[in-house]
Design a protein around this motif. Structure first.
Motif, mmCIF file in Angstrom:
data_model
loop_
_atom_site.group_PDB
_atom_site.id
_atom_site.type_symbol
_atom_site.label_atom_id
_atom_site.label_comp_id
_atom_site.label_asym_id
_atom_site.label_seq_id
_atom_site.Cartn_x
_atom_site.Cartn_y
_atom_site.Cartn_z
ATOM 1 N N SER A 33 -4.136 -10.870 0.796
ATOM 2 C CA SER A 33 -2.930 -11.648 0.510
ATOM 3 C C SER A 33 -3.243 -12.808 -0.426
ATOM 4 C CB SER A 33 -2.341 -12.182 1.817
ATOM 5 O OG SER A 33 -3.169 -13.192 2.347
ATOM 6 N N PRO A 34 -2.212 -13.421 -1.001
ATOM 7 C CA PRO A 34 -2.441 -14.566 -1.885
ATOM 8 C C PRO A 34 -3.170 -15.723 -1.195
ATOM 9 C CG PRO A 34 -0.205 -13.752 -2.137
ATOM 10 C CD PRO A 34 -0.806 -13.027 -0.963
ATOM 11 N N ASP A 35 -3.071 -15.810 0.148
ATOM 12 C CA ASP A 35 -3.745 -16.890 0.884
ATOM 13 C C ASP A 35 -5.060 -16.424 1.526
ATOM 14 O OD1 ASP A 35 -2.592 -15.300 2.818
ATOM 15 O OD2 ASP A 35 -1.732 -16.954 3.957
ATOM 16 N N ASP A 36 -5.645 -15.342 0.990
ATOM 17 C CA ASP A 36 -6.952 -14.827 1.400
ATOM 18 C C ASP A 36 -7.025 -14.251 2.812
ATOM 19 O OD1 ASP A 36 -8.287 -15.063 -0.997
ATOM 20 O OD2 ASP A 36 -8.951 -17.103 -0.590
ATOM 21 N N ALA A 37 -5.924 -13.735 3.320
ATOM 22 C CA ALA A 37 -5.946 -12.978 4.571
ATOM 23 C C ALA A 37 -6.065 -11.494 4.211
ATOM 24 C CB ALA A 37 -4.689 -13.237 5.381
ATOM 25 N N TYR A 38 -6.637 -10.698 5.113
ATOM 26 C CA TYR A 38 -6.856 -9.273 4.859
ATOM 27 C C TYR A 38 -6.039 -8.439 5.831
ATOM 28 C CZ TYR A 38 -10.552 -10.810 1.794
ATOM 29 O OH TYR A 38 -11.237 -11.410 0.772
ATOM 30 N N TYR A 39 -5.513 -7.320 5.315
ATOM 31 C CA TYR A 39 -4.648 -6.430 6.091
ATOM 32 C C TYR A 39 -5.004 -4.988 5.751
ATOM 33 C CZ TYR A 39 -1.925 -10.671 6.694
ATOM 34 O OH TYR A 39 -1.540 -11.942 7.002
ATOM 35 N N ALA A 40 -4.600 -4.065 6.635
ATOM 36 C CA ALA A 40 -4.827 -2.646 6.383
ATOM 37 C C ALA A 40 -3.627 -1.846 6.876
ATOM 38 C CB ALA A 40 -6.091 -2.180 7.091
ATOM 39 N N THR A 41 -3.306 -0.780 6.121
ATOM 40 C CA THR A 41 -2.251 0.152 6.510
ATOM 41 C C THR A 41 -2.749 1.572 6.285
ATOM 42 O OG1 THR A 41 -1.208 0.377 4.319
ATOM 43 C CG2 THR A 41 -0.436 -1.452 5.724
ATOM 44 N N ASP A 42 -1.966 2.541 6.767
ATOM 45 C CA ASP A 42 -2.220 3.909 6.350
ATOM 46 C C ASP A 42 -2.185 3.937 4.831
ATOM 47 O OD1 ASP A 42 -2.644 5.330 8.712
ATOM 48 O OD2 ASP A 42 -0.513 5.720 9.021
ATOM 49 N N GLY A 43 -2.887 4.869 4.253
ATOM 50 C CA GLY A 43 -3.009 4.910 2.806
ATOM 51 C C GLY A 43 -1.869 5.583 2.075
ATOM 52 N N HIS A 44 -0.986 6.267 2.807
ATOM 53 C CA HIS A 44 0.090 7.005 2.172
ATOM 54 C C HIS A 44 1.466 6.446 2.539
ATOM 55 C CE1 HIS A 44 -3.168 10.034 2.037
ATOM 56 N NE2 HIS A 44 -2.627 10.301 0.869
ATOM 57 N N CYS A 45 2.365 6.494 1.586
ATOM 58 C CA CYS A 45 3.761 6.131 1.802
ATOM 59 C C CYS A 45 4.370 7.096 2.823
ATOM 60 C CB CYS A 45 4.512 6.210 0.471
ATOM 61 S SG CYS A 45 6.280 5.863 0.604
ATOM 62 N N THR A 46 5.239 6.605 3.674
ATOM 63 C CA THR A 46 5.871 7.450 4.688
ATOM 64 C C THR A 46 6.987 8.311 4.094
ATOM 65 O OG1 THR A 46 7.409 5.674 5.286
ATOM 66 C CG2 THR A 46 5.364 5.847 6.559
ATOM 67 N N HIS A 47 7.365 8.080 2.865
ATOM 68 C CA HIS A 47 8.451 8.841 2.241
ATOM 69 C C HIS A 47 7.955 10.146 1.631
ATOM 70 C CE1 HIS A 47 11.328 9.542 -1.247
ATOM 71 N NE2 HIS A 47 12.060 9.747 -0.174
ATOM 72 N N GLU A 48 7.009 10.078 0.688
ATOM 73 C CA GLU A 48 6.531 11.298 0.034
ATOM 74 C C GLU A 48 5.003 11.388 0.008
ATOM 75 O OE1 GLU A 48 8.311 12.538 -3.600
ATOM 76 O OE2 GLU A 48 10.335 12.105 -2.901
ATOM 77 N N GLN A 49 4.344 10.643 0.889
ATOM 78 C CA GLN A 49 2.888 10.715 1.046
ATOM 79 C C GLN A 49 2.104 10.359 -0.215
ATOM 80 O OE1 GLN A 49 1.561 11.039 4.177
ATOM 81 N NE2 GLN A 49 3.722 10.813 4.644
ATOM 82 N N THR A 50 2.670 9.509 -1.060
ATOM 83 C CA THR A 50 1.990 9.014 -2.251
ATOM 84 C C THR A 50 1.004 7.925 -1.841
ATOM 85 O OG1 THR A 50 3.945 9.472 -3.577
ATOM 86 C CG2 THR A 50 2.367 7.923 -4.497
ATOM 87 N N LEU A 51 -0.144 7.847 -2.527
ATOM 88 C CA LEU A 51 -1.139 6.822 -2.204
ATOM 89 C C LEU A 51 -0.604 5.424 -2.512
ATOM 90 C CD1 LEU A 51 -4.433 8.463 -3.460
ATOM 91 C CD2 LEU A 51 -3.842 7.893 -1.102
ATOM 92 N N LEU A 52 -0.585 4.580 -1.502
ATOM 93 C CA LEU A 52 -0.110 3.207 -1.685
ATOM 94 C C LEU A 52 -1.051 2.366 -2.529
ATOM 95 C CD1 LEU A 52 1.313 2.482 1.868
ATOM 96 C CD2 LEU A 52 2.601 2.852 -0.250
ATOM 97 N N CYS A 53 -2.335 2.711 -2.547
ATOM 98 C CA CYS A 53 -3.293 1.910 -3.317
ATOM 99 C C CYS A 53 -3.004 1.962 -4.821
ATOM 100 C CB CYS A 53 -4.723 2.339 -3.031
ATOM 101 S SG CYS A 53 -5.084 4.025 -3.528
ATOM 102 N N ASP A 54 -2.169 2.901 -5.260
ATOM 103 C CA ASP A 54 -1.767 2.968 -6.661
ATOM 104 C C ASP A 54 -0.507 2.152 -6.928
ATOM 105 O OD1 ASP A 54 -3.892 4.672 -7.260
ATOM 106 O OD2 ASP A 54 -2.709 6.475 -6.852
ATOM 107 N N GLY A 55 0.001 1.493 -5.905
ATOM 108 C CA GLY A 55 1.236 0.737 -6.019
ATOM 109 C C GLY A 55 1.019 -0.703 -6.458
ATOM 110 N N LEU A 56 2.100 -1.437 -6.492
ATOM 111 C CA LEU A 56 2.120 -2.828 -6.939
ATOM 112 C C LEU A 56 2.252 -3.749 -5.735
ATOM 113 C CD1 LEU A 56 2.332 -4.869 -9.306
ATOM 114 C CD2 LEU A 56 4.807 -4.494 -9.223
ATOM 115 N N VAL A 57 1.375 -4.752 -5.656
ATOM 116 C CA VAL A 57 1.435 -5.754 -4.580
ATOM 117 C C VAL A 57 2.124 -6.998 -5.119
ATOM 118 C CG1 VAL A 57 0.091 -7.206 -3.025
ATOM 119 C CG2 VAL A 57 -0.665 -4.883 -3.504
ATOM 120 N N MET A 58 3.121 -7.468 -4.362
ATOM 121 C CA MET A 58 3.851 -8.690 -4.710
ATOM 122 C C MET A 58 3.968 -9.523 -3.439
ATOM 123 S SD MET A 58 6.795 -6.644 -6.787
ATOM 124 C CE MET A 58 6.804 -5.429 -5.463
ATOM 125 N N GLY A 59 3.173 -10.573 -3.338
ATOM 126 C CA GLY A 59 3.168 -11.362 -2.113
ATOM 127 C C GLY A 59 2.663 -10.509 -0.968
#
Length: 104
Positions: A33-59
């Motif tokens: 995160s912008p304030d240096d906290a770390y988080y983890a999720t499943d790697g795929h979108c729940t809609h069409e199983q696309t890899l989230l790591c290829d997505g855009l992070v905003m806040g």
């Protein structure tokens, strides 16, 4: 019971970014995160199983690169169509410069 796995170095992720991590045949997404906290999720979108790591992070939001569905990566909450199902989250912590996630 917790199963903490070393996922990456804390400096491997820039603030407000995401990287992929695989363990035991599963894909995960690790966020800083912008304030240096770390988080983890499943790697795929729940809609069409696309890899989230290829997505855009905003806040605290990850946007899926395929259909622009958005999730709050701190809670996993789906933030609107086309995603309707939340993404699973995993506890994350940093010890001695290494990010660990609890994959249990």
């Amino acid at each position: 019971m917790a199963q903490w796995i070393a996922a990456c170095g804390a400096d491997d992720i820039d603030p407000e970014d995401v990287i992929p991590f695989e363990y035991d045949g599963r894909a995960y997404a690790i966020y800083r995160s912008p304030d240096d906290a770390y988080y983890a999720t499943d790697g795929h979108c729940t809609h069409e199983q696309t890899l989230l790591c290829d997505g855009l992070v905003m806040g605290a939001v990850i946007e899926c690169p395929k259909r622009n569905g958005r999730f709050d990566y701190t809670s996993g909450k789906a933030l609107g169509a086309p995603v309707l199902a939340d993404v699973r989250t995993y506890p994350a912590k940093v010890i001695d410069g290494t990010v660990y996630i609890d994959v249990a």
